[in-house]
Write a protein that holds these residues in place. Structure first.
Motif, PDB file in Angstrom:
ATOM      1  N   HIS A 294       0.839  -1.206   0.000  1.00 39.28           N
ATOM      2  CA  HIS A 294       0.000   0.000   0.000  1.00 39.28           C
ATOM      3  C   HIS A 294       0.870   1.250   0.000  1.00 39.28           C
ATOM      4  N   ARG A 297       2.339   1.904  -3.446  1.00 41.38           N
ATOM      5  CA  ARG A 297       1.397   2.490  -4.397  1.00 41.38           C
ATOM      6  C   ARG A 297       1.134   3.960  -4.085  1.00 41.38           C
ATOM      7  N   GLN A 298       1.020   4.292  -2.799  1.00 44.81           N
ATOM      8  CA  GLN A 298       0.710   5.657  -2.408  1.00 44.81           C
ATOM      9  C   GLN A 298       1.925   6.568  -2.499  1.00 44.81           C
TER      10      GLN A 298
END
Length: 349
Positions: A294, A297-298
């Motif tokens: 996560h 991706r961020q």
């Protein structure tokens, strides 16, 4: 471990927002009698399930120098080393970890010189320590006092926030000047952040009006209060530490984004091989890699270079914890301006 009901969780959330909020205010927000609120809090603290503590404001790096220490130990010695280090008042956090280090410890001092002296002397004379690596923090984008349980609604939270005293930011280039009364108040409030003014006055041998003024000054600019909860009761029973890096020109932006990620409990900007040391709370072991994915991706410019699962937290902001995360004792935090004898509750693990 006992479960918390909704009123208990609302009480903890209220104290996370305003750790010294009057029981009358919390009672009004929760819709119960203030006496009942006080009784519930006494039950939680007595069982070691929740507590309020104080500590120097780590965001002011001119007043507090923080080091994150990786410790390698001799085989089988990690737990003994952790408990030996936990007795030191300048080491508020001690974690037993898996991965590339056996222990991750946090050290707080008033200068780089003191940090160097402490990390050298303390670790050298602790039997079972094989090697250490020190990461000096140059900034703290977020830390535990900003984490919330999220049990109150927005209206309830706003009522508690409205009662908060003003917070002052230290002027650039200025440090904090502590005297013996400040240091004594830190020690006392690190054992009980809700200690009444009358008791603070009696223990410091200072007038109530003096203690009230000094406490207001400390909380406005130099001291943080926080309400902590035994982690298994928070809904986030697992913890991990990530060592990451990002190009310098993206560091501020990355830090701001990390500060808004709910799983991130604290984040240190470090001078060393890793630019960020990120402490996170997770719900399941599988989340260790899911959370890292996560983040990737961020924050595509962020590279997680290493990670360690926390096997056990031995000490958390001065609180000694058992294997269930329950508080079984406290080592008062101390400031070099002066040290005073403070009662230490400690039950052997």
């Amino acid at each position: 471990m006992a479960e918390l009901d909704e009123l208990d969780r609302g009480l903890v959330h209220a104290l996370q927002i305003h750790p010294r909020a009057p029981w009358t205010l919390i009672g009004e927000v929760l819709g119960i009698n203030p006496v009942t609120v006080a009784r519930r809090w006494s039950r939680l603290t007595g069982a070691g399930l929740a507590w309020v503590t104080a500590y120097p404001r780590v965001s002011n790096t001119r007043a507090v120098v923080t080091g994150v220490i990786e410790v390698d130990t001799e085989p089988g010695a990690a737990e003994d080393v952790a408990w030996a280090l936990a007795a030191h008042p300048s080491m508020p956090n001690i974690k037993l970890t898996a991965g590339g280090r056996d222990i991750v410890a946090t050290v707080q001092t008033v200068s780089l010189d003191e940090l160097a002296r402490l990390t050298t002397s303390q670790f050298q004379r602790t039997q079972g320590v094989r090697a250490t690596r020190t990461h000096v923090s140059t900034g703290v984008p977020t830390e535990g006092s900003q984490w919330r349980l999220r049990s109150l609604d927005s209206t309830q939270s706003a009522r508690i926030e409205a009662a908060l005293p003003p917070v002052h930011r230290a002027a650039p280039g200025t440090g904090a000047v502590w005297d013996s009364l400040d240091a004594h108040l830190l020690e006392l409030l690190s054992t009980d952040g809700r200690m009444p003014l009358r008791e603070l006055s009696a223990r410091t041998d200072a007038g109530i009006s003096t203690v009230r003024r000094r406490l207001h000054s400390l909380l406005a600019s130099r001291l943080n209060l926080r309400c902590d909860l035994a982690r298994p009761l928070s809904g986030w029973p697992l913890s991990a530490v990530y060592f990451a890096s990002v190009p310098g020109k993206y560091l501020d932006e990355t830090s701001r984004i990390l500060a808004g990620v709910r799983e991130v409990r604290s984040c240190f900007v470090a001078a060393g091989p890793h630019t960020l040391v990120i402490d996170v709370w997770l719900r399941d072991l599988s989340d260790v890699h899911a959370f890292e994915a996560h983040l990737s991706r961020q924050l595509p410019r962020l590279t997680v270079e290493d990670r360690s699962v926390v096997l056990r937290t031995v000490k958390h902001m001065g609180r000694l914890l058992d294997r269930d995360g329950t508080c079984v004792g406290v080592v008062p935090l101390r400031h070099s301006a002066g040290a005073h004898p403070v009662d230490i509750r400690h039950q052997a693990p």
